[in-house]
Design a protein around this motif. Structure first.
Motif, PDB file in Angstrom:
ATOM      1  N   VAL A   1       3.092   4.438   0.047  1.00 21.90           N
ATOM      2  CA  VAL A   1       4.386   4.824  -0.528  1.00 21.90           C
ATOM      3  C   VAL A   1       5.127   3.605  -1.089  1.00 21.90           C
ATOM      4  O   VAL A   1       5.726   3.679  -2.173  1.00 21.90           O
ATOM      5  CB  VAL A   1       5.254   5.514   0.558  1.00 21.90           C
ATOM      6  CG1 VAL A   1       6.663   5.763   0.058  1.00 21.90           C
ATOM      7  CG2 VAL A   1       4.596   6.811   1.014  1.00 21.90           C
TER       8      VAL A   1
ATOM      9  N   ARG B   1       2.959  -7.674   5.281  1.00 23.67           N
ATOM     10  CA  ARG B   1       2.336  -8.821   5.950  1.00 23.67           C
ATOM     11  C   ARG B   1       1.154  -9.376   5.172  1.00 23.67           C
ATOM     12  O   ARG B   1       0.883 -10.556   5.197  1.00 23.67           O
ATOM     13  CB  ARG B   1       1.874  -8.412   7.360  1.00 23.67           C
ATOM     14  CG  ARG B   1       3.023  -8.111   8.312  1.00 23.67           C
ATOM     15  CD  ARG B   1       2.538  -7.435   9.569  1.00 23.67           C
ATOM     16  NE  ARG B   1       1.861  -6.177   9.251  1.00 23.67           N
ATOM     17  CZ  ARG B   1       1.326  -5.350  10.141  1.00 23.67           C
ATOM     18  NH1 ARG B   1       1.374  -5.655  11.417  1.00 23.67           N
ATOM     19  NH2 ARG B   1       0.750  -4.223   9.774  1.00 23.67           N
ATOM     20  N   ARG B   2       0.390  -8.532   4.468  1.00 21.62           N
ATOM     21  CA  ARG B   2      -0.875  -8.973   3.859  1.00 21.62           C
ATOM     22  C   ARG B   2      -0.668  -9.443   2.422  1.00 21.62           C
ATOM     23  O   ARG B   2      -0.401  -8.636   1.528  1.00 21.62           O
ATOM     24  CB  ARG B   2      -1.886  -7.827   3.899  1.00 21.62           C
ATOM     25  CG  ARG B   2      -2.323  -7.427   5.312  1.00 21.62           C
ATOM     26  CD  ARG B   2      -3.015  -6.084   5.310  1.00 21.62           C
ATOM     27  NE  ARG B   2      -2.137  -5.019   4.830  1.00 21.62           N
ATOM     28  CZ  ARG B   2      -2.534  -3.813   4.467  1.00 21.62           C
ATOM     29  NH1 ARG B   2      -3.800  -3.503   4.517  1.00 21.62           N
ATOM     30  NH2 ARG B   2      -1.660  -2.901   4.047  1.00 21.62           N
TER      31      ARG B   2
ATOM     32  N   SER C   1      -2.753   8.408   2.704  1.00 22.99           N
ATOM     33  CA  SER C   1      -2.608   6.949   2.567  1.00 22.99           C
ATOM     34  C   SER C   1      -3.381   6.272   3.697  1.00 22.99           C
ATOM     35  O   SER C   1      -3.929   6.946   4.586  1.00 22.99           O
ATOM     36  CB  SER C   1      -1.121   6.550   2.662  1.00 22.99           C
ATOM     37  OG  SER C   1      -0.691   6.682   4.005  1.00 22.99           O
TER      38      SER C   1
ATOM     39  N   LYS D   1      11.282   7.175  14.612  1.00 25.65           N
ATOM     40  CA  LYS D   1      11.690   7.761  13.328  1.00 25.65           C
ATOM     41  C   LYS D   1      12.948   8.616  13.483  1.00 25.65           C
ATOM     42  O   LYS D   1      13.809   8.626  12.609  1.00 25.65           O
ATOM     43  CB  LYS D   1      10.538   8.583  12.737  1.00 25.65           C
ATOM     44  CG  LYS D   1       9.331   7.741  12.288  1.00 25.65           C
ATOM     45  CD  LYS D   1       9.657   6.860  11.093  1.00 25.65           C
ATOM     46  CE  LYS D   1       8.427   6.237  10.470  1.00 25.65           C
ATOM     47  NZ  LYS D   1       8.705   5.402   9.297  1.00 25.65           N
TER      48      LYS D   1
ATOM     49  N   ASP E   1       6.878 -10.045   7.800  1.00 25.67           N
ATOM     50  CA  ASP E   1       6.577  -9.189   8.948  1.00 25.67           C
ATOM     51  C   ASP E   1       7.917  -8.741   9.523  1.00 25.67           C
ATOM     52  O   ASP E   1       8.676  -9.568  10.051  1.00 25.67           O
ATOM     53  CB  ASP E   1       5.763  -9.977   9.991  1.00 25.67           C
ATOM     54  CG  ASP E   1       5.351  -9.120  11.186  1.00 25.67           C
ATOM     55  OD1 ASP E   1       6.057  -8.126  11.488  1.00 25.67           O
ATOM     56  OD2 ASP E   1       4.348  -9.447  11.829  1.00 25.67           O
ATOM     57  N   VAL E   2       8.212  -7.448   9.428  1.00 24.24           N
ATOM     58  CA  VAL E   2       9.545  -6.966   9.821  1.00 24.24           C
ATOM     59  C   VAL E   2       9.811  -7.140  11.317  1.00 24.24           C
ATOM     60  O   VAL E   2      10.953  -7.049  11.747  1.00 24.24           O
ATOM     61  CB  VAL E   2       9.777  -5.482   9.429  1.00 24.24           C
ATOM     62  CG1 VAL E   2       9.660  -5.278   7.934  1.00 24.24           C
ATOM     63  CG2 VAL E   2       8.854  -4.542  10.181  1.00 24.24           C
TER      64      VAL E   2
ATOM     65  N   TYR F   1       6.270   7.026  17.927  1.00 23.47           N
ATOM     66  CA  TYR F   1       6.518   7.224  16.490  1.00 23.47           C
ATOM     67  C   TYR F   1       7.680   8.189  16.290  1.00 23.47           C
ATOM     68  O   TYR F   1       8.609   7.912  15.534  1.00 23.47           O
ATOM     69  CB  TYR F   1       5.247   7.746  15.826  1.00 23.47           C
ATOM     70  CG  TYR F   1       5.327   7.849  14.319  1.00 23.47           C
ATOM     71  CD1 TYR F   1       5.184   6.716  13.524  1.00 23.47           C
ATOM     72  CD2 TYR F   1       5.540   9.079  13.690  1.00 23.47           C
ATOM     73  CE1 TYR F   1       5.249   6.798  12.134  1.00 23.47           C
ATOM     74  CE2 TYR F   1       5.605   9.166  12.305  1.00 23.47           C
ATOM     75  CZ  TYR F   1       5.456   8.027  11.524  1.00 23.47           C
ATOM     76  OH  TYR F   1       5.524   8.119  10.151  1.00 23.47           O
TER      77      TYR F   1
ATOM     78  N   SER G   1       0.844  -1.211   0.000  1.00 21.57           N
ATOM     79  CA  SER G   1       0.000   0.000   0.000  1.00 21.57           C
ATOM     80  C   SER G   1       0.873   1.252   0.000  1.00 21.57           C
ATOM     81  O   SER G   1       2.102   1.179   0.155  1.00 21.57           O
ATOM     82  CB  SER G   1      -0.911   0.005   1.245  1.00 21.57           C
ATOM     83  OG  SER G   1      -0.125   0.010   2.416  1.00 21.57           O
TER      84      SER G   1
HETATM   85  N1  LIG Z   1       1.000   8.709   5.757  1.00 24.01           N
HETATM   86  C1  LIG Z   1       1.704   9.668   6.322  1.00 24.01           C
HETATM   87  O1  LIG Z   1       1.158  10.752   6.649  1.00 24.01           O
HETATM   88  C2  LIG Z   1       3.174   9.481   6.557  1.00 24.01           C
HETATM   89  C3  LIG Z   1       3.939  10.628   6.811  1.00 24.01           C
HETATM   90  C4  LIG Z   1       5.308  10.481   7.006  1.00 24.01           C
HETATM   91  C5  LIG Z   1       5.901   9.246   6.927  1.00 24.01           C
HETATM   92  N2  LIG Z   1       5.138   8.141   6.684  1.00 24.01           N
HETATM   93  C6  LIG Z   1       5.820   6.855   6.619  1.00 24.01           C
HETATM   94  O2  LIG Z   1       5.688   6.343   5.322  1.00 24.01           O
HETATM   95  C7  LIG Z   1       5.806   4.917   5.357  1.00 24.01           C
HETATM   96  C8  LIG Z   1       4.724   4.317   4.489  1.00 24.01           C
HETATM   97  O3  LIG Z   1       3.474   4.662   5.026  1.00 24.01           O
HETATM   98  P1  LIG Z   1       2.231   4.960   4.079  1.00 24.01           P
HETATM   99  O4  LIG Z   1       1.855   6.380   4.245  1.00 24.01           O
HETATM  100  O5  LIG Z   1       2.521   4.447   2.721  1.00 24.01           O
HETATM  101  O6  LIG Z   1       1.084   4.127   4.811  1.00 24.01           O
HETATM  102  P2  LIG Z   1       0.551   2.645   4.570  1.00 24.01           P
HETATM  103  O7  LIG Z   1      -0.109   2.562   3.254  1.00 24.01           O
HETATM  104  O8  LIG Z   1      -0.240   2.311   5.780  1.00 24.01           O
HETATM  105  O9  LIG Z   1       1.884   1.780   4.508  1.00 24.01           O
HETATM  106  C9  LIG Z   1       2.490   1.196   5.623  1.00 24.01           C
HETATM  107  C10 LIG Z   1       2.933  -0.177   5.178  1.00 24.01           C
HETATM  108  O10 LIG Z   1       3.708  -0.778   6.215  1.00 24.01           O
HETATM  109  C11 LIG Z   1       3.424  -2.155   6.206  1.00 24.01           C
HETATM  110  N3  LIG Z   1       3.712  -2.691   7.533  1.00 24.01           N
HETATM  111  C12 LIG Z   1       3.251  -2.263   8.732  1.00 24.01           C
HETATM  112  N4  LIG Z   1       3.712  -3.039   9.716  1.00 24.01           N
HETATM  113  C13 LIG Z   1       4.491  -3.984   9.121  1.00 24.01           C
HETATM  114  C14 LIG Z   1       5.229  -5.080   9.596  1.00 24.01           C
HETATM  115  N5  LIG Z   1       5.275  -5.393  10.900  1.00 24.01           N
HETATM  116  N6  LIG Z   1       5.910  -5.841   8.709  1.00 24.01           N
HETATM  117  C15 LIG Z   1       5.873  -5.551   7.396  1.00 24.01           C
HETATM  118  N7  LIG Z   1       5.184  -4.534   6.874  1.00 24.01           N
HETATM  119  C16 LIG Z   1       4.498  -3.758   7.729  1.00 24.01           C
HETATM  120  C17 LIG Z   1       1.925  -2.251   5.867  1.00 24.01           C
HETATM  121  O11 LIG Z   1       1.621  -3.474   5.221  1.00 24.01           O
HETATM  122  P3  LIG Z   1       0.997  -4.743   6.007  1.00 24.01           P
HETATM  123  O12 LIG Z   1      -0.056  -4.214   6.945  1.00 24.01           O
HETATM  124  O13 LIG Z   1       0.461  -5.582   4.904  1.00 24.01           O
HETATM  125  O14 LIG Z   1       2.157  -5.367   6.696  1.00 24.01           O
HETATM  126  C18 LIG Z   1       1.770  -1.102   4.878  1.00 24.01           C
HETATM  127  O15 LIG Z   1       1.877  -1.558   3.539  1.00 24.01           O
HETATM  128  C19 LIG Z   1       5.735   4.521   6.839  1.00 24.01           C
HETATM  129  O16 LIG Z   1       7.033   4.180   7.276  1.00 24.01           O
HETATM  130  C20 LIG Z   1       5.246   5.790   7.529  1.00 24.01           C
HETATM  131  O17 LIG Z   1       5.768   5.891   8.841  1.00 24.01           O
HETATM  132  C21 LIG Z   1       3.781   8.235   6.489  1.00 24.01           C
END
Ligand SMILES: NC(=O)c1ccc[n+]([C@@H]2O[C@H](COP(=O)([O-])OP(=O)(O)OC[C@H]3O[C@@H](n4cnc5c(N)ncnc54)[C@H](OP(=O)(O)O)[C@@H]3O)[C@@H](O)[C@H]2O)c1
Length: 253
Positions: free
Chosen positions: A26, A46-47, A200, A169, A71-72, A165, A24
């Motif tokens: 990024v 994971r999914r 997202s 980070k 799963d990391v 968080y 999903s």
């Molecule tokens: N959205 C924001 O506002 C934002 C802002 C700044 C930074 N970020 C960072 O951007 C990155 C991507 O987030 P996103 O915005 O793209 O949201 P997202 O679509 O929710 O992506 C997060 C991804 O992490 C995976 N994940 C979570 N726990 C995991 C685990 N234990 N093992 C393996 N995979 C895992 C999830 O997949 P599964 O559930 O399938 O494992 C999901 O695909 C993250 O590191 C987040 O901290 C997000």
């Protein structure tokens, strides 16, 4: 004979990436961007159904997907890297994008639990460390680029992002810096990518989930993927140490 030679040459030039969080947001957008470049992209998360959806997008964009559920926080990252190596001929990793991340709606000292704090650190910090550690031999052999998706909350104080968080980070900065200090000789380049608000699934983890109007002003995952590609596409003598990207409307608190 001639066509076999062409296939061999195509395989020889095919580049290989590993993306975590690929189901999903990024991670998916980065996988698609790499696929547009014709790369083989190993997809982890994971999914399994979400990975399969990304795999279809990668195929449609001209890349070759390799679905590797992971799963990391619990699985062995080295197994995943060995599987990539076995499937791609062992030429190393040209790029690794570590985008898996987690947060919680319970973000203050008053309502967080130490168990949840540990889960977030396990995902955002130790998950990155384990994945990077496993990927480094492959990155060395391909002079590859590592992109670590941090957050603007790890770059400057962001009280709303939460204690766990922000701490997890912020700790990624020395992880990336030490890789660059110690692995430059091997040709490895690492980028700390610090995005602001992204529209997202991650927003579902906020105490108050933003509505459509707020989301429309945020970065799209593709905006962040474009920044990651800027680092990945750079010539081999160029390292992008850090990138901060935010939506025009984002303020510092
Ligand atoms: N959205 C924001 O506002 C934002 C802002 C700044 C930074 N970020 C960072 O951007 C990155 C991507 O987030 P996103 O915005 O793209 O949201 P997202 O679509 O929710 O992506 C997060 C991804 O992490 C995976 N994940 C979570 N726990 C995991 C685990 N234990 N093992 C393996 N995979 C895992 C999830 O997949 P599964 O559930 O399938 O494992 C999901 O695909 C993250 O590191 C987040 O901290 C997000």
């Amino acid at each position: 004979m001639k066509s076999l030679l062409i296939i061999d040459l195509m395989n020889a030039t095919r580049r290989v990436a590993w993306v975590t969080g690929a189901g999903s947001g990024v991670g998916r957008a980065c996988a698609e961007a790499l696929a547009e470049r014709g790369w083989t992209v190993a997809l982890s998360g994971r999914r399994a159904p979400e990975l399969a959806e990304t795999a279809a997008l990668v195929r449609a964009a001209g890349g070759t997907p390799l679905e590797l559920p992971f799963d990391v926080t619990v699985d062995d990252a080295r197994d995943r890297v060995e599987a990539i190596s076995a499937a791609t001929g062992g030429d190393g990793l040209d790029a690794v994008v570590l985008s898996a991340g987690a947060n919680t709606p319970r973000r203050s000292w008053a309502d967080q639990s130490t168990a949840e704090f540990a889960r977030i650190v396990q995902t955002n910090l130790l998950g990155v460390v384990r994945s990077a550690d496993a990927a480094l031999p492959g990155l060395r052999s391909a002079s590859g680029v590592l992109v670590v998706v941090s957050s603007i909350a790890g770059w400057r104080p962001s009280p709303g992002a939460g204690v766990a968080y922000s701490a997890s980070k912020a700790a990624l900065a020395p992880v990336v810096r030490t890789i660059n200090d110690q692995e430059a000789e091997a040709g490895v380049r690492a980028t700390l990518l610090c995005p602001g608000d992204i529209d997202s699934d991650f927003l579902r983890q906020r105490p108050v989930v933003p509505g459509a109007a707020a989301r429309s002003a945020m970065l799209a995952p593709g905006d962040v993927a474009r920044s990651a590609m800027f680092a990945i596409d750079a010539p081999r003598h160029v390292r992008i140490d850090e990138l901060v990207i935010s939506p025009l409307s984002q303020r510092s608190s």
